[in-house]
Design a protein around this motif. Structure first.
Motif, PDB file in Angstrom:
ATOM      1  N   ALA A   1      16.795   2.666  -0.997  1.00  0.00           N
ATOM      2  CA  ALA A   1      16.619   1.562  -1.944  1.00  0.00           C
ATOM      3  C   ALA A   1      15.230   0.966  -1.759  1.00  0.00           C
ATOM      4  CB  ALA A   1      17.685   0.493  -1.727  1.00  0.00           C
ATOM      5  N   LEU A   2      14.418   1.029  -2.819  1.00  0.00           N
ATOM      6  CA  LEU A   2      13.043   0.556  -2.793  1.00  0.00           C
ATOM      7  C   LEU A   2      12.791  -0.402  -3.936  1.00  0.00           C
ATOM      8  CD1 LEU A   2      11.223   3.996  -2.352  1.00  0.00           C
ATOM      9  CD2 LEU A   2      11.743   2.355  -0.545  1.00  0.00           C
ATOM     10  N   HIS A   3      11.691  -1.149  -3.831  1.00  0.00           N
ATOM     11  CA  HIS A   3      11.237  -1.952  -4.968  1.00  0.00           C
ATOM     12  C   HIS A   3      10.174  -1.162  -5.716  1.00  0.00           C
ATOM     13  CE1 HIS A   3       9.655  -5.213  -7.399  1.00  0.00           C
ATOM     14  NE2 HIS A   3      10.646  -5.973  -6.998  1.00  0.00           N
ATOM     15  N   PRO A   4      10.184  -1.167  -7.052  1.00  0.00           N
ATOM     16  CA  PRO A   4       9.185  -0.391  -7.796  1.00  0.00           C
ATOM     17  C   PRO A   4       7.752  -0.837  -7.526  1.00  0.00           C
ATOM     18  CG  PRO A   4      10.433  -1.839  -9.261  1.00  0.00           C
ATOM     19  CD  PRO A   4      11.150  -1.832  -7.952  1.00  0.00           C
ATOM     20  N   LEU A   5       7.550  -2.067  -7.055  1.00  0.00           N
ATOM     21  CA  LEU A   5       6.218  -2.535  -6.702  1.00  0.00           C
ATOM     22  C   LEU A   5       5.931  -2.374  -5.214  1.00  0.00           C
ATOM     23  CD1 LEU A   5       5.843  -5.821  -8.809  1.00  0.00           C
ATOM     24  CD2 LEU A   5       4.914  -3.549  -9.290  1.00  0.00           C
ATOM     25  N   GLY A   6       6.855  -1.759  -4.486  1.00  0.00           N
ATOM     26  CA  GLY A   6       6.678  -1.585  -3.054  1.00  0.00           C
ATOM     27  C   GLY A   6       5.586  -0.575  -2.722  1.00  0.00           C
ATOM     28  N   HIS A   7       5.153  -0.607  -1.474  1.00  0.00           N
ATOM     29  CA  HIS A   7       4.053   0.243  -1.039  1.00  0.00           C
ATOM     30  C   HIS A   7       4.372   1.719  -1.195  1.00  0.00           C
ATOM     31  CE1 HIS A   7       0.759   1.672   1.588  1.00  0.00           C
ATOM     32  NE2 HIS A   7       0.191   0.533   1.274  1.00  0.00           N
ATOM     33  N   GLN A   8       5.613   2.118  -0.932  1.00  0.00           N
ATOM     34  CA  GLN A   8       5.969   3.537  -1.047  1.00  0.00           C
ATOM     35  C   GLN A   8       5.800   4.052  -2.465  1.00  0.00           C
ATOM     36  OE1 GLN A   8       7.984   1.281   0.393  1.00  0.00           O
ATOM     37  NE2 GLN A   8       8.605   1.993   2.418  1.00  0.00           N
ATOM     38  N   GLU A   9       6.103   3.202  -3.437  1.00  0.00           N
ATOM     39  CA  GLU A   9       6.010   3.626  -4.831  1.00  0.00           C
ATOM     40  C   GLU A   9       4.585   3.500  -5.380  1.00  0.00           C
ATOM     41  OE1 GLU A   9       8.411   5.234  -5.779  1.00  0.00           O
ATOM     42  OE2 GLU A   9      10.270   4.148  -6.138  1.00  0.00           O
ATOM     43  N   GLN A  10       3.867   2.474  -4.963  1.00  0.00           N
ATOM     44  CA  GLN A  10       2.583   2.162  -5.570  1.00  0.00           C
ATOM     45  C   GLN A  10       1.375   2.740  -4.832  1.00  0.00           C
ATOM     46  OE1 GLN A  10       2.064   0.500  -8.505  1.00  0.00           O
ATOM     47  NE2 GLN A  10       4.289   0.523  -8.786  1.00  0.00           N
ATOM     48  N   HIS A  11       1.477   2.891  -3.513  1.00  0.00           N
ATOM     49  CA  HIS A  11       0.277   3.196  -2.732  1.00  0.00           C
ATOM     50  C   HIS A  11       0.429   4.372  -1.772  1.00  0.00           C
ATOM     51  CE1 HIS A  11      -1.383  -0.522  -4.294  1.00  0.00           C
ATOM     52  NE2 HIS A  11      -0.308  -1.162  -3.873  1.00  0.00           N
ATOM     53  N   GLU A  12       1.558   5.055  -1.790  1.00  0.00           N
ATOM     54  CA  GLU A  12       1.752   6.195  -0.895  1.00  0.00           C
ATOM     55  C   GLU A  12       2.010   7.489  -1.656  1.00  0.00           C
ATOM     56  OE1 GLU A  12       4.731   5.300   2.060  1.00  0.00           O
ATOM     57  OE2 GLU A  12       3.794   3.404   2.615  1.00  0.00           O
ATOM     58  N   LEU A  13       1.734   7.484  -2.954  1.00  0.00           N
ATOM     59  CA  LEU A  13       1.948   8.666  -3.800  1.00  0.00           C
ATOM     60  C   LEU A  13       3.360   9.219  -3.662  1.00  0.00           C
ATOM     61  CD1 LEU A  13      -1.438  10.590  -3.398  1.00  0.00           C
ATOM     62  CD2 LEU A  13      -0.746   9.034  -5.215  1.00  0.00           C
ATOM     63  N   ARG A  14       4.312   8.317  -3.440  1.00  0.00           N
ATOM     64  CA  ARG A  14       5.728   8.662  -3.309  1.00  0.00           C
ATOM     65  C   ARG A  14       5.917   9.796  -2.288  1.00  0.00           C
ATOM     66  NH1 ARG A  14       8.703  10.380  -7.099  1.00  0.00           N
ATOM     67  NH2 ARG A  14      10.457   8.939  -6.889  1.00  0.00           N
ATOM     68  N   ALA A  15       5.259   9.650  -1.144  1.00  0.00           N
ATOM     69  CA  ALA A  15       5.337  10.673  -0.096  1.00  0.00           C
ATOM     70  C   ALA A  15       6.765  10.885   0.381  1.00  0.00           C
ATOM     71  CB  ALA A  15       4.436  10.276   1.076  1.00  0.00           C
ATOM     72  N   TYR A  16       7.564   9.818   0.362  1.00  0.00           N
ATOM     73  CA  TYR A  16       8.950   9.948   0.823  1.00  0.00           C
ATOM     74  C   TYR A  16       9.705  10.984  -0.002  1.00  0.00           C
ATOM     75  CZ  TYR A  16      10.397   7.281  -3.284  1.00  0.00           C
ATOM     76  OH  TYR A  16      10.618   6.877  -4.575  1.00  0.00           O
ATOM     77  N   ALA A  17       9.345  11.110  -1.270  1.00  0.00           N
ATOM     78  CA  ALA A  17      10.021  12.076  -2.142  1.00  0.00           C
ATOM     79  C   ALA A  17       9.401  13.466  -2.031  1.00  0.00           C
ATOM     80  CB  ALA A  17       9.968  11.598  -3.590  1.00  0.00           C
ATOM     81  N   ASP A  18       8.079  13.536  -2.133  1.00  0.00           N
ATOM     82  CA  ASP A  18       7.414  14.829  -2.197  1.00  0.00           C
ATOM     83  C   ASP A  18       7.362  15.550  -0.858  1.00  0.00           C
ATOM     84  OD1 ASP A  18       6.997  14.414  -4.866  1.00  0.00           O
ATOM     85  OD2 ASP A  18       4.976  13.636  -4.646  1.00  0.00           O
TER      86      ASP A  18
END
Length: 372
Positions: free
Chosen positions: A96-113
């Protein structure tokens, strides 16, 4: 032309005698001078994570009240490991993340890729999710991420009671609570609780050493001893076990000693600065009362006009206002982040009003000239 403008900005920042937002960029020699003051220089450097790096890890664990902390070269790497840990322990790849969170905005969604995880968003509001929104997620998640403060929403924080409720709600749905605490150092005045009390609500915490603390680079992931063992293995796999990182470790230790104690004073002064700016015509600040020593400033001019105005006045007067303007919101509006650091402590409300008025007048003149 772009490089020339950047060079002008750097030169203007370094020669400005007064700064409302940000800090002067130190040269490499100036940063080496900070390192030269450290007694640890008389010892041996680190070799793959011992020595000063281990000292830093122990200090962070002590501050946060956790069993252990692990140094990482980047926060992006540390956060991936934290979320992977929760997913593997639970067998659930959803976080569970926030769409403005660092993972979504500034990490190129590394957690997913890179880790194969997927996200759900408990809320899209300009704040962290509430306990009720976490309870209503509607599917199992392995980790709930709360960013303290939520930077891209205006450096906003929950109240202490809200944070406690979020921690309980996360446990109630069987999820770990991970704090994206890159700027957790800034959160204690508003939350009115210590770093260890804040971290004690979570299962893991990531902290940055160059945000607020003025370090060279680096981050840490703190939590249980089991998490630390897992983190060390995955840090190695990600290529983050660097041969020597003593400059970053020593600068981080210096920041914990010298910069961290200033945070309450900066936070309270940010309220004075924000109130003075908000009283100027056509100006908006968000939040109206800053939660940390960072907040957003909104002005009814294009970003280029405001950036040019900052540079012109800095070169003419030796005073740096607020930079980093981006077009956002309604057409013709721009936003920037105000960072009330040590140089701003000399500014009274009257100083902010006087120079802010000069800045707005010049921006209006420049906007008119560029429109002609």
């Amino acid at each position: 032309m772009v490089e020339n403008t950047r060079q002008r900005r750097v030169a203007a920042m370094r020669t400005s005698e007064r700064m409302l937002s940000g800090s002067r960029l130190p040269t490499m020699r100036e940063q080496l001078a900070v390192l030269a003051e450290r007694a640890e220089l008389d010892g041996l450097p680190d070799f793959y994570g011992d020595g000063p790096v281990a000292v830093l890890e122990e200090r962070v664990a002590e501050l946060l009240g956790t069993e252990a902390a692990v140094f990482f070269p980047t926060g992006t790497m540390a956060q991936q490991v934290a979320l992977r840990y929760g997913a593997e322990r639970s067998g659930n790849p959803t976080v569970a993340l926030h769409p403005l969170g660092h993972q979504e905005q500034h990490e190129l969604r590394a957690y997913a890729d890179l880790s194969g995880l997927r996200s759900v968003w408990p809320t899209t509001a300009l704040r962290n999710p509430t306990a009720e929104e976490i309870a209503a997620i509607g599917e199992p998640v392995s980790s709930v991420v709360i960013e303290l403060p939520l930077r891209d929403a205006g450096f906003v924080l929950p109240t202490w009671d809200e944070l406690v409720a979020v921690a309980k709600a996360s446990r109630d749905i069987g999820a770990r609570l991970h704090l994206d605490g890159a700027r957790i150092w800034d959160s204690t005045p508003y939350l009115e609780h210590s770093l260890s009390e804040i971290a004690g609500l979570a299962d893991s915490v990531y902290v940055s050493f160059y945000k607020t603390l003025g370090g060279l680079s680096g981050a840490a992931l703190a939590g249980t001893g089991e998490l630390a063992s897992y983190a060390r293995a995955w840090r190695h796999r990600h290529g983050g076990l660097v041969f020597q990182q003593w400059p970053a470790a020593l600068m981080a230790l210096a920041g914990l000693e010298n910069e961290l104690p200033r945070v309450p004073e900066l936070a309270w002064h940010a309220r004075t600065v924000a109130a003075a700016l908000a009283a100027l015509p056509g100006v908006r600040v968000h939040p109206e009362v800053p939660h940390t020593h960072d907040f957003q400033l909104w002005l009814p001019h294009p970003a280029k006009v405001l950036g040019d105005t900052v540079l012109e006045l800095a070169e003419e007067t030796g005073t740096w206002f607020v930079s980093g303007w981006q077009d956002a919101g309604p057409p013709g509006w721009a936003v920037a982040e105000v960072r009330v650091n040590a140089p701003a402590l000399d500014w009274t409300a009257e100083d902010v009003t006087e120079f802010g008025t000069k800045f707005l007048d010049r921006a209006a003149e420049l906007s008119k000239r560029q429109a002609e």
